[in-house]
Design a protein around this motif. Structure first.
Motif, short mmCIF file in Angstrom:
data_model
loop_
_atom_site.label_atom_id
_atom_site.label_comp_id
_atom_site.label_asym_id
_atom_site.label_seq_id
_atom_site.Cartn_x
_atom_site.Cartn_y
_atom_site.Cartn_z
N PRO A 472 5.45 -6.75 29.11
CA PRO A 472 6.84 -6.46 29.49
C PRO A 472 7.05 -6.40 30.99
N ALA A 473 6.04 -5.98 31.75
CA ALA A 473 6.20 -5.84 33.21
C ALA A 473 6.46 -7.17 33.89
N LEU A 474 6.01 -8.27 33.29
CA LEU A 474 6.23 -9.57 33.92
C LEU A 474 7.72 -9.88 33.98
N GLU A 475 8.47 -9.43 32.98
CA GLU A 475 9.92 -9.65 32.98
C GLU A 475 10.65 -8.56 33.75
N ARG A 476 10.20 -7.31 33.58
CA ARG A 476 10.90 -6.18 34.22
C ARG A 476 10.53 -6.04 35.69
N GLY A 477 9.33 -6.43 36.03
CA GLY A 477 8.90 -6.28 37.40
C GLY A 477 8.33 -4.92 37.72
N ALA A 478 8.15 -4.10 36.73
CA ALA A 478 7.58 -2.76 36.91
C ALA A 478 6.94 -2.32 35.59
N ILE A 479 6.06 -1.33 35.71
CA ILE A 479 5.26 -0.90 34.57
C ILE A 479 6.04 0.08 33.69
N ARG A 509 8.37 3.78 34.34
CA ARG A 509 9.09 4.59 33.37
C ARG A 509 8.15 4.88 32.19
N LEU A 510 8.57 5.80 31.34
CA LEU A 510 7.72 6.27 30.25
C LEU A 510 8.51 6.29 28.95
N LEU A 511 7.99 5.62 27.91
CA LEU A 511 8.59 5.64 26.58
C LEU A 511 7.79 6.60 25.69
N LEU A 512 8.46 7.65 25.21
CA LEU A 512 7.87 8.57 24.24
C LEU A 512 8.56 8.35 22.90
N LYS A 513 7.76 8.21 21.86
CA LYS A 513 8.33 7.94 20.54
C LYS A 513 7.56 8.74 19.51
N ALA A 536 13.02 11.81 37.18
CA ALA A 536 14.43 11.56 36.87
C ALA A 536 14.59 11.18 35.39
N ARG A 537 15.72 11.53 34.85
CA ARG A 537 15.98 11.25 33.43
C ARG A 537 15.92 9.77 33.12
N GLU A 538 16.36 8.93 34.06
CA GLU A 538 16.37 7.50 33.77
C GLU A 538 14.96 6.89 33.72
N GLN A 539 13.96 7.66 34.12
CA GLN A 539 12.58 7.17 34.00
C GLN A 539 12.00 7.39 32.60
N LEU A 540 12.72 8.14 31.78
CA LEU A 540 12.21 8.50 30.45
C LEU A 540 13.05 7.87 29.35
N MET A 541 12.37 7.33 28.36
CA MET A 541 13.02 6.82 27.15
C MET A 541 12.43 7.63 25.99
N LEU A 542 13.28 8.40 25.32
CA LEU A 542 12.83 9.31 24.27
C LEU A 542 13.41 8.86 22.94
#
Length: 700
Positions: A472-479, A509-513, A536-542
């Protein structure tokens, strides 16, 4: 005495009119009985019977009293004799209550049916009948009985609770909730109804909403152990570990024999970063000693030394379905040699799906023991002639460790479902590998380590045909980091370290599921926990839970999986590797925290094991900056995993067969030596604690 819908009920004595000269004595006895003054009540009942040995009321309530103070056989005998003198509905209802208390469910059903035959409008008897029908595994009949109870007596709150319980057993949660709420409308101080509403909310994935229900129940009944246990579990699911531990300890203090609360406490102590290994071991030993004190071990026929034969191996689990235990067990069972092992399943929870059906085909017998008490379950296993009994739960849900304490099989082992000592000295072995249980940590266990040559896990690749996508980072440009573990693993130390990682990696950013994040209040609390470290909140995907196919597909949205500590991932880590996502783990100091090391070492990814917190952050930064390397690893990781011992089920099956056969050979040799020494008069003076092999011998 008061009549309720609970099987602990006692009826008031308005039957079998006493002679006038005994009436005052009987009334005084009732007052003592209701006030808990058992000896005074018993003396008066016996005084009446000395003058009139056929006084039905005195005989009946002396029997009820005997049951109340713990002498069920004598009490039930007196109640049955009173019914011979004066058969009536209330007596039969009380007989049903006492038989139910002694787990004689068929006898209880028969007694309630007699009560109803004598008094067709007896709502309490119908409700009690429904309660026992539930316990006997017949929720449909329970619904019919309890519905009749509330039709006869619409104001009967206990009947509505029992009706709700029957619907709950069928999985009809909305109907169950409606009936609990009806009970609370009738009686706002019904503690059990508040508790049951909490249970429904937990099933709905709303632990924060369930918390006030349990607290309300505890205000009404502060000394009920299971209410403290339930509160502890919702506090745990909100990440409030210290409060959860306090609740579990309160449950155990109120009922030291409460196995579920003990297991919940031990499970949580393992995951707490500030609980030492010594403290955890002491707690486990105390639990084991308490269980051993209640259980006398069975005598087993001593085998002939060197006699090789097919072994009967029993597996005890409540997780023989789509569950991590089922996922790691399936491919191994399919490859075990039936000429060497005969497999028997003892299922401690009735929950079946397509995986269950596939697992069933691997066993010669499949027994539901979910409704058997510990003694009955142990007898079942002993009568079946099991040679080796394997625990697949440890202190996780639906375990039957109290059965293992009774030693129903000559050899017992724990494997797969847990990550620390059970504390049960009657369990001989813990099946492990050199990574999760190195020699210098064997003293963490009361069980003897039995190390398999490679990993102690064997993964069954998922049926879902989900391909590993591009990085995914190849498209987003970040991890994008991710973790799909239970929220309880995200203790404060984990949150602090992962926050450092997010600060150190640009635009990360961090995805927690996980299922706990279905609850909006838990999501808010999790954002605040990271926010306290400047994330920051926008760094988290819950996100909450998903079906397995969707869960696996979600790995295509993350680049690197972060492993929590000390409670690392197991299934989630292997699933991440299957989906091409490498896992960053941290070296630990106990079995629980070595699981990630075992997985990565077995796959050949030891460079992804960090020494400490500083190395964890440094590796996160280094790997995040190496997108080409990450993309190449992602493209090959599934094949790499599939070719490793972690997915080599035939090889793993041979190793497991050898382990069981060698355990049996050692047992046979020890039995032969013991018999020889007894014949020659040699005393057996070496305890298990003194035996040199008890700590650290590698039996692989």
């Amino acid at each position: 005495m008061s009549a309720t819908g609970d099987p602990e009920q006692h009826a008031s004595s308005d039957v079998a009119s006493a002679p006038a000269d005994f009436a005052s004595l009987l009334q005084a006895a009732f007052v003592h009985h209701q006030s808990g003054r058992a000896s005074e009540a018993a003396a008066l009942y016996k005084r009446i019977l000395q003058h009139d040995g056929h006084h039905a009321d005195a005989m009946h309530f002396l029997g009820v009293l005997a049951c109340d103070v713990g002498d069920l056989p004598a009490g039930i005998d007196l109640i049955e004799k009173s019914l011979q003198l004066y058969p009536n509905a209330i007596y039969y209802n009380n007989l049903g209550n006492m038989r139910a208390r002694g787990r004689d469910l068929r006898g209880a059903i028969d007694a309630y049916q007699h009560a109803i035959a004598l008094a067709p409008d007896y709502a309490e008897a119908y409700s009690n009948l429904g309660y026992v029908q539930r316990e006997a595994g017949d929720p449909m009949s329970a619904i019919d009985s309890c519905d009749t109870a509330v039709q006869l007596k619409p104001s009967y709150a206990e009947g509505w609770v029992n009706l709700g319980n029957a619907f709950f057993d069928l999985g009809t949660d909305d109907a169950a909730l409606r009936h609990y709420m009806k009970a609370l409308e009738l009686n706002p101080n019904h503690a059990q109804a508040h508790n049951n509403v909490g249970n429904i909310l937990v099933k709905y994935g709303r632990p924060a909403d369930a918390e006030p229900c349990y607290r309300r129940a505890l205000m009404l009944q502060p000394n009920v152990a299971f209410l403290h246990n339930n509160l502890g579990s919702v506090l745990r699911d909100q990440g409030r570990l210290d409060e959860a531990i306090a609740s579990y300890r309160q449950a155990v203090s109120l009922d030291p024999g409460y196995a579920e609360a003990n297991s919940n406490l031990l499970l949580l102590l393992n995951t707490h970063p500030r609980v030492s290994q010594t403290e955890q071991l002491e707690e486990a030993r105390a639990f084991g000693a308490h269980q051993a004190a209640k259980a006398g071990p069975y005598e087993h026929v001593r085998p002939t030394a060197g006699a090789a034969r097919r072994l009967r191996v029993g597996f005890v689990s409540g997780d023989l379905h789509s569950h991590p235990v089922g996922f790691f067990l399936e491919s191994v069972l399919r490859h075990l040699d039936p000429a060497r092992l005969e497999l028997v399943a003892y299922v401690s929870r009735l929950r079946e799906d397509s995986l269950t059906q596939r697992l069933k085909s691997c066993f010669t017998a499949w027994y539901d023991v979910s409704r058997l008490d510990d003694d009955a379950c142990a007898r079942r296993i002993h009568v079946d002639g099991i040679d080796i009994l394997v625990d697949l739960s440890g202190h996780t849900n639906h375990n039957r460790l109290a059965v293992f304490a009774r030693k129903p099989a000559p050899i017992q082992a724990t494997w797969l479902g847990y990550f620390a000592t059970t504390g049960i000295a009657a369990i001989d072995y813990v099946i492990a590998d050199r990574h999760v249980l190195p020699a210098d940590e064997a003293a963490h266990f009361v069980e003897t380590p039995w190390r398999l040559p490679h990993a102690y896990l064997c993964f069954t690749p998922p049926d879902e045909a989900i391909e590993a996508g591009p990085l995914p980072a190849l498209e987003r440009g970040a991890i994008t980091f991710g973790c799909f573990n239970h929220l309880v693993k995200l203790n404060d130390a984990v949150i602090a370290l992962w926050s450092r990682v997010l600060h150190a990696v640009p635009n990360a950013r961090l995805l927690l599921k996980t299922k706990q994040l279905d609850d909006p209040s838990v999501r808010t609390a999790t954002l605040e926990r990271f926010g306290a470290h400047g994330v920051a909140r926008e760094q988290l995907m819950l996100e909450g839970q998903s079906p397995r196919a969707e869960l696996l597909a979600s790995y295509n949205r993350i680049d690197i999986a972060l492993d929590p500590f000390p409670y690392t991932g197991g299934t989630t880590s292997v699933e991440a590797l299957w989906m091409g996502v490498p896992v960053l783990t941290r070296r630990g100091d106990r079995f629980l925290s070595h699981v990630g090391e075992s997985i990565l070492n077995t796959v050949g990814l030891s460079e992804w094991i960090a020494r400490d917190d500083e190395d964890y952050v440094a590796k996160a930064v280094y790997f995040s900056a190496s997108m080409a390397q990450l993309a190449g690893l992602r493209a090959t990781l599934r094949d790499r995993l599939a070719a490793s011992p972690l997915c080599d089920a035939p090889l793993f099956a041979r190793h497991l067969e050898d382990a069981f056969q060698n355990m049996w050979a050692l047992h046979a040799a020890a039995s032969h030596d013991h018999a020889r020494d007894r014949r020659s008069g040699i005393a057996d003076s070496t305890s298990l604690e003194d035996a040199p092999d008890r700590t650290g011998r590698n039996f692989a």
